[in-house]
Design a protein around this motif. Structure first.
Motif, PDB file in Angstrom:
ATOM      1  N   TYR A 111      30.559  25.638  39.803  1.00 20.95           N
ATOM      2  CA  TYR A 111      30.297  24.275  40.224  1.00 20.95           C
ATOM      3  C   TYR A 111      29.173  23.757  40.107  1.00 20.95           C
ATOM      4  N   LEU A 112      29.025  22.690  39.518  1.00 19.49           N
ATOM      5  CA  LEU A 112      27.471  22.261  39.177  1.00 19.49           C
ATOM      6  C   LEU A 112      27.161  20.769  39.457  1.00 19.49           C
ATOM      7  N   GLN A 113      26.380  20.542  40.352  1.00 21.85           N
ATOM      8  CA  GLN A 113      26.245  19.404  41.215  1.00 21.85           C
ATOM      9  C   GLN A 113      25.013  18.368  40.624  1.00 21.85           C
ATOM     10  N   HIS A 114      25.113  17.093  40.527  1.00 17.14           N
ATOM     11  CA  HIS A 114      24.200  16.344  40.069  1.00 17.14           C
ATOM     12  C   HIS A 114      23.066  15.986  41.371  1.00 17.14           C
ATOM     13  N   GLY A 115      22.118  15.195  40.956  1.00 16.60           N
ATOM     14  CA  GLY A 115      21.179  14.843  42.070  1.00 16.60           C
ATOM     15  C   GLY A 115      21.500  13.273  42.676  1.00 16.60           C
ATOM     16  N   TRP A 116      20.733  12.830  43.500  1.00 12.08           N
ATOM     17  CA  TRP A 116      20.421  11.427  44.026  1.00 12.08           C
ATOM     18  C   TRP A 116      20.578  10.385  43.067  1.00 12.08           C
ATOM     19  N   GLY A 117      21.466   9.442  43.145  1.00  6.85           N
ATOM     20  CA  GLY A 117      21.370   8.332  42.392  1.00  6.85           C
ATOM     21  C   GLY A 117      22.356   8.628  40.911  1.00  6.85           C
ATOM     22  N   GLU A 118      22.881   9.720  40.906  1.00  8.27           N
ATOM     23  CA  GLU A 118      23.425  10.095  39.659  1.00  8.27           C
ATOM     24  C   GLU A 118      25.020  10.393  40.000  1.00  8.27           C
ATOM     25  N   ASP A 119      25.845  10.879  38.985  1.00  6.08           N
ATOM     26  CA  ASP A 119      27.185  10.937  39.338  1.00  6.08           C
ATOM     27  C   ASP A 119      27.802  12.196  38.684  1.00  6.08           C
ATOM     28  N   GLU A 120      29.045  12.143  38.405  1.00  8.07           N
ATOM     29  CA  GLU A 120      29.697  13.527  37.908  1.00  8.07           C
ATOM     30  C   GLU A 120      29.568  13.365  36.295  1.00  8.07           C
ATOM     31  N   THR A 121      28.907  12.419  35.654  1.00  6.37           N
ATOM     32  CA  THR A 121      28.861  12.222  34.319  1.00  6.37           C
ATOM     33  C   THR A 121      27.223  13.009  34.086  1.00  6.37           C
ATOM     34  N   ALA A 122      26.316  13.092  35.039  1.00  5.15           N
ATOM     35  CA  ALA A 122      25.059  13.327  34.731  1.00  5.15           C
ATOM     36  C   ALA A 122      25.051  14.479  33.869  1.00  5.15           C
ATOM     37  N   TRP A 123      25.398  15.766  34.244  1.00  3.58           N
ATOM     38  CA  TRP A 123      25.385  16.920  33.601  1.00  3.58           C
ATOM     39  C   TRP A 123      25.942  16.996  32.407  1.00  3.58           C
ATOM     40  N   SER A 124      26.728  16.080  31.813  1.00  5.82           N
ATOM     41  CA  SER A 124      27.228  15.999  30.461  1.00  5.82           C
ATOM     42  C   SER A 124      26.248  14.994  29.817  1.00  5.82           C
ATOM     43  N   ASN A 125      26.002  13.728  30.249  1.00  4.28           N
ATOM     44  CA  ASN A 125      25.308  12.543  29.423  1.00  4.28           C
ATOM     45  C   ASN A 125      23.678  13.067  29.480  1.00  4.28           C
ATOM     46  N   GLN A 126      23.125  13.325  30.534  1.00  3.74           N
ATOM     47  CA  GLN A 126      21.680  13.569  30.414  1.00  3.74           C
ATOM     48  C   GLN A 126      21.527  15.031  30.478  1.00  3.74           C
ATOM     49  N   GLY A 127      22.380  16.037  30.974  1.00  7.41           N
ATOM     50  CA  GLY A 127      22.009  17.219  31.006  1.00  7.41           C
ATOM     51  C   GLY A 127      22.684  18.021  29.807  1.00  7.41           C
ATOM     52  N   HIS A 128      23.345  17.394  29.047  1.00 11.74           N
ATOM     53  CA  HIS A 128      24.100  18.285  27.866  1.00 11.74           C
ATOM     54  C   HIS A 128      24.739  19.547  28.127  1.00 11.74           C
ATOM     55  N   ALA A 129      25.230  19.506  29.474  1.00 10.24           N
ATOM     56  CA  ALA A 129      25.332  21.039  29.727  1.00 10.24           C
ATOM     57  C   ALA A 129      26.476  21.451  28.708  1.00 10.24           C
ATOM     58  N   ASN A 130      27.237  20.877  28.241  1.00  7.93           N
ATOM     59  CA  ASN A 130      28.411  21.289  27.074  1.00  7.93           C
ATOM     60  C   ASN A 130      27.784  21.862  25.905  1.00  7.93           C
ATOM     61  N   LEU A 131      26.663  21.129  25.561  1.00 10.01           N
ATOM     62  CA  LEU A 131      26.076  21.629  24.277  1.00 10.01           C
ATOM     63  C   LEU A 131      25.270  22.756  24.657  1.00 10.01           C
ATOM     64  N   ILE A 132      24.594  22.862  25.675  1.00  7.72           N
ATOM     65  CA  ILE A 132      23.663  24.278  25.996  1.00  7.72           C
ATOM     66  C   ILE A 132      24.892  25.282  25.987  1.00  7.72           C
ATOM     67  N   MET A 133      25.816  25.140  26.672  1.00 11.11           N
ATOM     68  CA  MET A 133      26.672  26.354  26.888  1.00 11.11           C
ATOM     69  C   MET A 133      27.467  26.732  25.542  1.00 11.11           C
ATOM     70  N   ASP A 134      27.796  25.574  24.539  1.00 14.70           N
ATOM     71  CA  ASP A 134      28.366  26.091  23.415  1.00 14.70           C
ATOM     72  C   ASP A 134      27.406  26.676  22.531  1.00 14.70           C
ATOM     73  N   ASN A 135      26.039  26.394  22.521  1.00 12.23           N
ATOM     74  CA  ASN A 135      25.056  27.269  21.802  1.00 12.23           C
ATOM     75  C   ASN A 135      24.872  28.579  22.400  1.00 12.23           C
ATOM     76  N   LEU A 136      24.604  28.511  23.479  1.00 14.73           N
ATOM     77  CA  LEU A 136      24.477  30.072  24.026  1.00 14.73           C
ATOM     78  C   LEU A 136      25.648  30.674  23.839  1.00 14.73           C
ATOM     79  N   ILE A 137      26.937  30.331  23.813  1.00  9.56           N
ATOM     80  CA  ILE A 137      28.121  31.150  23.591  1.00  9.56           C
ATOM     81  C   ILE A 137      28.009  31.458  22.133  1.00  9.56           C
ATOM     82  N   ALA A 138      27.848  30.425  21.241  1.00  4.35           N
ATOM     83  CA  ALA A 138      27.868  30.685  19.822  1.00  4.35           C
ATOM     84  C   ALA A 138      26.791  31.977  19.465  1.00  4.35           C
ATOM     85  N   GLU A 139      25.977  31.835  20.155  1.00  2.00           N
ATOM     86  CA  GLU A 139      24.441  32.946  19.695  1.00  2.00           C
ATOM     87  C   GLU A 139      24.879  34.323  20.584  1.00  2.00           C
ATOM     88  N   GLY A 140      25.945  34.199  21.300  1.00  2.00           N
ATOM     89  CA  GLY A 140      26.207  35.379  22.118  1.00  2.00           C
ATOM     90  C   GLY A 140      25.560  35.853  23.424  1.00  2.00           C
TER      91      GLY A 140
END
Length: 210
Positions: free
Chosen positions: A22-51
């Motif tokens: 469960y991953l939380q954003h900061g003040w002034g942001e919302d539930e989109t922040a970790w995807s839009n600004q944080g690229h969490a999905n891309l970071i995870m996809d790359n880490l998983i692909a690299e094992g």
């Protein structure tokens, strides 16, 4: 209320169950922040692909439950959001997604205000979360966590080098000396910004759910 859920590659085609962060954003942001600004999905996809990391689900929801102005975090009341998270969102996610629905396979982390929320909620709910992560948002002391030492699998604390890295490093040294699995990370050349937090997630993910 709305939450975004990241599922790892293969989720749609297999029958596996996954741990959850469960991953939380900061003040002034919302539930989109970790995807839009944080690229969490891309970071995870790359880490998983690299094992480099175990696949897991990430849940990102809106953390503001009462109006707080900049500089007024002392007036923030955690109880409404804690109720939403613990009593509503976690049971919903466990019922709708293939999670491993127990404390050893559940983590909470956040950046800045989300780190403040993470610290308070994890300390209030030691039977819900086993992995704790504070990104540019304070530290845990040994006194904070010693009563639940056997329940805590990981404590991760990070910051930018242009913030205040010394307290982060000192807190993790003390936690390690007390026998906790604690890790610090300092993002070189960055401040209170998403580059710090992207790098922090990249460092955190491989440590989770080992």
């Amino acid at each position: 209320r709305r939450a975004f859920v990241y599922t790892p590659p293969g989720y749609e085609t297999n029958n596996e169950r996954y741990p959850v962060l469960y991953l939380q954003h900061g003040w002034g942001e919302d539930e989109t922040a970790w995807s839009n600004q944080g690229h969490a999905n891309l970071i995870m996809d790359n880490l998983i692909a690299e094992g480099k990391t175990k696949p897991f689900i990430i849940v990102m929801t809106y953390g503001m439950t009462n109006e707080v102005r900049m500089g007024g975090m002392r007036d923030f009341k955690i109880e409404p959001f804690q109720t939403v998270l613990i009593n509503e969102l976690i049971p919903y996610v466990d019922s709708k997604f293939r999670t491993i629905a127990n404390q050893p396979n559940r983590a909470m982390g956040g950046l800045s205000m989300g780190a403040m929320e993470t610290k308070t909620i994890t300390l209030n709910n030691p039977d819900v979360f086993s992995h704790y992560a504070l990104l540019s948002g304070g530290t845990y002391s040994v006194d904070d966590v010693k009563a639940n030492k056997d329940k805590i699998k990981l404590i991760f604390i990070s910051t930018g080098s242009k913030e205040r890295p010394d307290p982060v490093k000192a807190a993790v040294v003390a936690l390690k000396e007390a026998g906790f699995n604690a890790h610090s990370y300092v993002s070189e050349g960055t401040a209170h910004e998403f580059q710090t937090w992207r790098r922090s997630l990249r460092e955190l993910a491989p440590l989770l759910f080992k």
